[in-house]
Design an enzyme around this catalytic site. Structure first.
Site, PDB file in Angstrom:
ATOM      1  N   CYS A 126       5.593   4.122   7.284  1.00 27.76           N
ATOM      2  CA  CYS A 126       4.397   4.766   6.873  1.00 27.76           C
ATOM      3  C   CYS A 126       4.739   6.183   6.541  1.00 27.76           C
ATOM      4  O   CYS A 126       3.818   6.964   5.791  1.00 27.76           O
ATOM      5  CB  CYS A 126       3.425   4.501   7.825  1.00 27.76           C
ATOM      6  SG  CYS A 126       2.777   2.889   8.317  1.00 27.76           S
ATOM      7  N   HIS A 133      -2.249  10.049   6.885  1.00 29.65           N
ATOM      8  CA  HIS A 133      -1.941   8.562   6.661  1.00 29.65           C
ATOM      9  C   HIS A 133      -3.138   7.657   6.976  1.00 29.65           C
ATOM     10  O   HIS A 133      -3.484   7.768   8.128  1.00 29.65           O
ATOM     11  CB  HIS A 133      -0.850   8.166   7.601  1.00 29.65           C
ATOM     12  CG  HIS A 133      -0.544   6.880   7.555  1.00 29.65           C
ATOM     13  ND1 HIS A 133      -0.331   5.954   6.609  1.00 29.65           N
ATOM     14  CD2 HIS A 133      -0.160   6.010   8.809  1.00 29.65           C
ATOM     15  CE1 HIS A 133      -0.429   4.832   6.855  1.00 29.65           C
ATOM     16  NE2 HIS A 133      -0.142   4.558   8.229  1.00 29.65           N
ATOM     17  N   ASN A 192      -4.570  -0.035   5.241  1.00 32.31           N
ATOM     18  CA  ASN A 192      -3.379   0.575   5.664  1.00 32.31           C
ATOM     19  C   ASN A 192      -2.417  -0.061   4.682  1.00 32.31           C
ATOM     20  O   ASN A 192      -1.895  -1.072   4.923  1.00 32.31           O
ATOM     21  CB  ASN A 192      -3.055   0.567   7.120  1.00 32.31           C
ATOM     22  CG  ASN A 192      -1.793   1.038   7.388  1.00 32.31           C
ATOM     23  OD1 ASN A 192      -0.883   1.723   6.561  1.00 32.31           O
ATOM     24  ND2 ASN A 192      -1.377   1.288   8.600  1.00 32.31           N
TER      25      ASN A 192
END
Length: 337
Positions: A132, A258, A288
């Site tokens: 990520c 994020h 996500n």
């Protein structure tokens, strides 16, 4: 020989005396699947309350690729739009970086395929694997290449099809993970400062918190511990990046973290005392998307008018590895802003 040694270690005298230059984001773009999967479709399968996912993650729906769709296609489309907005032909790219952990094949990597599809015939191409935090890591590489005068134009793409790595019966991930791609064109600036120092960190001692083995190719996550590390690491990285860029939190127009979980974003905001109106949260409609969340969030924020010429943006990410980072970017206006 002394003269040769000097050139190898420090470059030519002209290069050493050249004025410092920086890198800036010329444009951002995104590409997501057209297939929208609402929470009800997942909660019905898992046998849980329809509001369970939204309460714990902030996600109401997500984009999921069809089985025949390829990651390289979404990455290419996002990159193509970003290049068009920046007014830079693909043939003028020096480097194509694709941050991903879900490439279509073990080899070839995604980046060479994307470069070929774009027509970036003069560019080098490589994948960046930092989960990520991949987009931020790739942005660091792009900025360094430009600042060191090894490149003029770099395309940075974050793309993941996490549905390919999701256990549909795992409550901790089934409602959270999604698919998408985002891209940024990074180009040379006459003076340093648009993209500030980039803080990167890693802690492999805690790598077992988020894993996916070759054997089953499914993401497994210890949600509770991951939450605590994400909040702590991104909060600290935020302060480090601000200090290195000589900025204060009051000077930041938008904090873009994020997009892992709305509760994590809120917890970081509480930890640092951030006002909600200056914090980006697009989990509700997109979930996500791992390495794609930062460029997708930037593209959405720009579309909503939250970014403007000279706006100060704090970017921070956290993911498997563990790996994390942060930087401060002065917005350059972009190609569509």
């Amino acid at each position: 020989m002394p003269e040769l040694t000097s050139q190898i270690l420090g470059g030519t005298a002209d290069a050493r005396q050249a004025p410092a230059r920086g890198a800036g984001i010329a444009s951002v773009a995104m590409c997501v699947p057209d297939r929208v999967v609402p929470n009800a479709e997942i909660t019905e399968r898992l046998g849980i309350d329809v509001n369970w996912i939204a309460k714990r993650t902030g996600v109401r729906e997500r984009r999921i690729a069809w089985p025949e769709e390829r990651l390289s296609s979404f990455a290419t489309e996002a990159g193509d739009i970003a290049l068009e907005r920046a007014g830079i032909p693909a043939a003028e790219l020096d480097l194509v970086l694709v941050a991903t952990m879900s490439a279509d094949e073990v080899t070839p990597n995604a980046a060479p395929l994307v470069a070929a599809e774009l027509g970036a015939t003069m560019a080098g191409a490589m994948d960046v694997g930092a989960a990520c935090t991949g987009f931020l890591s790739a942005l660091s590489l792009a900025t360094a290449q430009i600042e060191s005068r090894r490149a003029e134009n770099v395309l940075v793409i974050g793309a993941d099809l996490l549905s390919h790595l999701t256990d549909p019966d795992d409550r901790s991930t089934a409602g959270l993970l999604a698919d998408g791609a985002g891209a940024a064109v990074v180009r040379a600036e006459d003076s340093p400062g648009r993209i500030g120092p980039i803080v990167l960190g890693a802690d492999g001692a805690h790598s077992a918190l988020i894993t996916a083995s070759h054997a089953d190719r499914v993401l497994r996550m210890n949600g509770h511990e991951t939450f605590k590390h994400a909040v702590a690491r991104m909060s600290r990285a935020t302060l480090q990046a601000l200090a290195l860029s000589e900025r204060t939190m009051d000077e930041v127009d938008l904090f873009v973290y994020h997009q892992a979980n709305s509760r994590i974003i809120r917890a970081v905001g509480v930890e640092l005392g951030l006002p909600e109106e200056r914090t980006a949260d697009y989990l509700g409609g997109y979930g996500n998307t791992s390495a794609a969340t930062l460029p997708i969030a930037l593209a959405l924020a720009e579309e909503e008018g939250r970014l403007h010429e000279g706006a100060v943006v704090l970017l921070s990410a956290f993911g498997a590895g563990l790996a994390w980072g942060a930087t401060v970017v002065e917005w350059g206006g972009g190609g569509n802003g």
